[in-house]
Design a protein around this motif. Sequence first.
Motif, short mmCIF file in Angstrom:
data_model
loop_
_atom_site.label_atom_id
_atom_site.label_comp_id
_atom_site.label_asym_id
_atom_site.label_seq_id
_atom_site.Cartn_x
_atom_site.Cartn_y
_atom_site.Cartn_z
N ILE A 1 48.81 45.60 41.61
CA ILE A 1 48.23 44.99 39.96
C ILE A 1 48.68 46.06 39.28
N ASN B 1 47.17 46.81 36.30
CA ASN B 1 46.11 47.48 35.66
C ASN B 1 45.18 47.78 36.77
N PRO B 2 45.48 48.60 37.63
CA PRO B 2 44.33 48.80 38.74
C PRO B 2 43.08 49.34 38.20
N LEU C 1 40.33 48.20 36.37
CA LEU C 1 39.74 46.85 35.78
C LEU C 1 40.04 45.70 36.66
N ASN C 2 40.97 45.62 37.35
CA ASN C 2 41.52 44.58 38.28
C ASN C 2 41.44 45.30 39.98
N SER C 3 41.26 44.58 40.93
CA SER C 3 41.19 44.79 42.16
C SER C 3 42.35 44.27 42.75
N GLY C 4 43.30 43.59 42.23
CA GLY C 4 44.31 43.04 42.85
C GLY C 4 44.18 42.63 44.53
N ILE D 1 50.63 37.78 40.11
CA ILE D 1 49.20 37.88 39.68
C ILE D 1 49.27 39.33 38.83
N GLU D 2 48.89 39.01 37.52
CA GLU D 2 48.84 40.00 36.41
C GLU D 2 47.35 40.70 36.19
N GLN D 3 46.56 39.61 36.66
CA GLN D 3 45.13 40.15 36.72
C GLN D 3 44.26 39.48 37.59
N ASP D 4 43.13 39.95 37.88
CA ASP D 4 42.41 39.34 39.18
C ASP D 4 42.15 37.73 39.19
N VAL D 5 42.56 37.14 40.22
CA VAL D 5 42.47 35.58 40.20
C VAL D 5 41.79 35.11 41.59
#
Length: 513
Positions: free
Chosen positions: A374, A376-377, A379-382, A478-482
Motif C-alpha cells: 500500500i 501510504n502504510p 494510515l492504511n493496513s493494505g 488498492i490505493e487505500q484500505d478497502v
Amino acid sequence: MQKPYLKSITLGPDITLEDLVSVARHGARVEFSEEYRERVNRSRALVQQWVDQNRVMYGVTTGFGALCTKAISKDETSQLQRNIILSHSTSVGEPLTQEQARATMLMVLQNLGRGYSGVRLAILEKYREFLNRNLVPWIPREGSVGYLCPEAHMALVLLGEGKAYFDGRLLPGAEALEEAGIEPIELCAKEGLALISGTTSATALASLALYDLLGAAKAADVIAAITLEASKGLIRAYDDRVMRVRPHPQQRDTAANIRDILADSEVIDHCRNARVQDALSLRCVPQLHGAARKTLLDARRTLEIEINSCCDNPIIWSEPGEEDVISACNPDSSYVGIEMDSACIAATCLAKMSERRNNRMIDETLSGNPWFLIKNPGLNSGLMIPQYTQAGLLNDMRVLSTPCTIDNTSTCGNQEDYVAMGYNAAKKSVQIAEKLEYILAIELLSAYESQVFLDSSLARSPVTAKILAEIGRHVPTIEQDVFLHPHIEFLRNFIHSGRLAEIAEQTIGRSLL
C-alpha cells in the motif's frame, strides 16, 4: 486443458474422476448400459436361487457383524434388510452437501452395479431416478468409520423414510418421493446390507476433494509463476538441466510449467542475473510442487480404481462353474483413507509455501515494495491482514493433516477389531481443498497488487498479462484500505472454477497436469 462437463454418463464401462464430478456437481444424467443391467441381473438370480435353497449367507440368512452366528429364516429376510437400514442410520450433525450426497449415490450405483452384490436392478433404478430428478437424500455427515451410517440415512429415502431435498426444499422422505413421482420400494434378500456396505461415501467425498486438489495444484503452479515474476525472481533455478539430474518426472513437469508460463516475460529476462539465488519459497517450487503433484496423481490412480470396484461384502461370484458367496472385507477403506491422508499432507505443503511467498511480497524488507503493498502504510493496513487469514487457515490445515488412518477404535463387539477410518480422511480432505484454495487466492491477490510497483515499461509474460487483465475486471488496484473480503472470494472462485488454470493452459497450448 479442462474438458467440458458431460450431460450424461453411461454406467457399465469404467468412469473417471471427471465423470463423477459431472454427475455430482454439474447434474449430468445417469444411464445404464446393457452390460450393466445383465451383470446385475445375473448376480441377483444367484442370490435368489441360494435363498430358495436355504444356503447360509452372511447378512442374508444370518445377522450382521458380531451377530453373524444368529440364523435368520426365509420369512424374516425382508424385515432383516429393513432393520439394518433403520438401525444403522446413526450418523449425526450437519448434513453432507447435495453434491456430496449425489456423489455417494453414484458410488453406490458403481459398487453394486459391478455385478457382485446380488441386488435387484430395481433398487439401482431408484437411485438412478433420484440422480436424474435431483432428489437428494439428507445425510448427516459425522460418525462414520468408513461406511454404513451415511449410506443408511441415504437408503431410508428408498423406503419412504428419512428426509430428502427436492425442488430446493427439505422434505420428509415419503413426501419428497411423492413430489418426484417415485414409488418407495421394499427391500429383499441382501439389499439392505449391500446398500450400506462399501467405501461409497468415503470414495465420493475423496473424489470431490481430490478433483479440487488437482485443480488447486495446477493453480499453484500458475500463481507461483506470477509471484516469481512479481518478485523479480531468478528463472535459472528452473533450468531443465537441474531437473534432469534429479529425474522425478513431476519435478521436471512443474519446472516446465513455470518456464512456459513465464516465457517472453521482460521482467524475468531483465533480472536474470540480478543475484546468485532466491529464497527457497521462490526457487524450490519444482521440488515441493512436484512432490505434492506426485502424491495427488498417485491418489487419483487409486481413487479411479476404487470408483470402478466392487467393495461389498459378501461377494457374489457368478462365473459359470465357480458360483460362490464369499465373506471377506472389500468395504475396508484403507486405500481411500491412506491416499487422502497423504493428499492432505501434500496440500498443506503447497499451502505453507504459498504463505511464505505471499509474506515475501508484503514485507518491505524482503520485497523492496512498500509495507503490505500500500502506498501510504500506517494510515492504511493494505494487505497486512490477509496473511493473518493464511496463517489461521494454515494452522487448521496442519491439524487436519494428522492422519486419520493411523487410529483404531474397535467396534461391533470386537468382530470389527480393526477399523480403517478412511471416511474421516476423506471428509477432512474436503476442508483441506477449500482452505488451500483460499491460501492461494490470498497469494494471488498480493501478486496482483504488486504489479503497480514493477517497472511498467517491462512486459509481463502473455500468461500473466491475460490473468492480470481478467482479475482487473473484478479487483481494483488498492490505493487505500478497502473491503477485501469480496476480492478474496472472487479469487478463490477464480481458482475453484478452474478458470485461472484454463487461461494459462489455453495460452501455452497444453495441460499443466
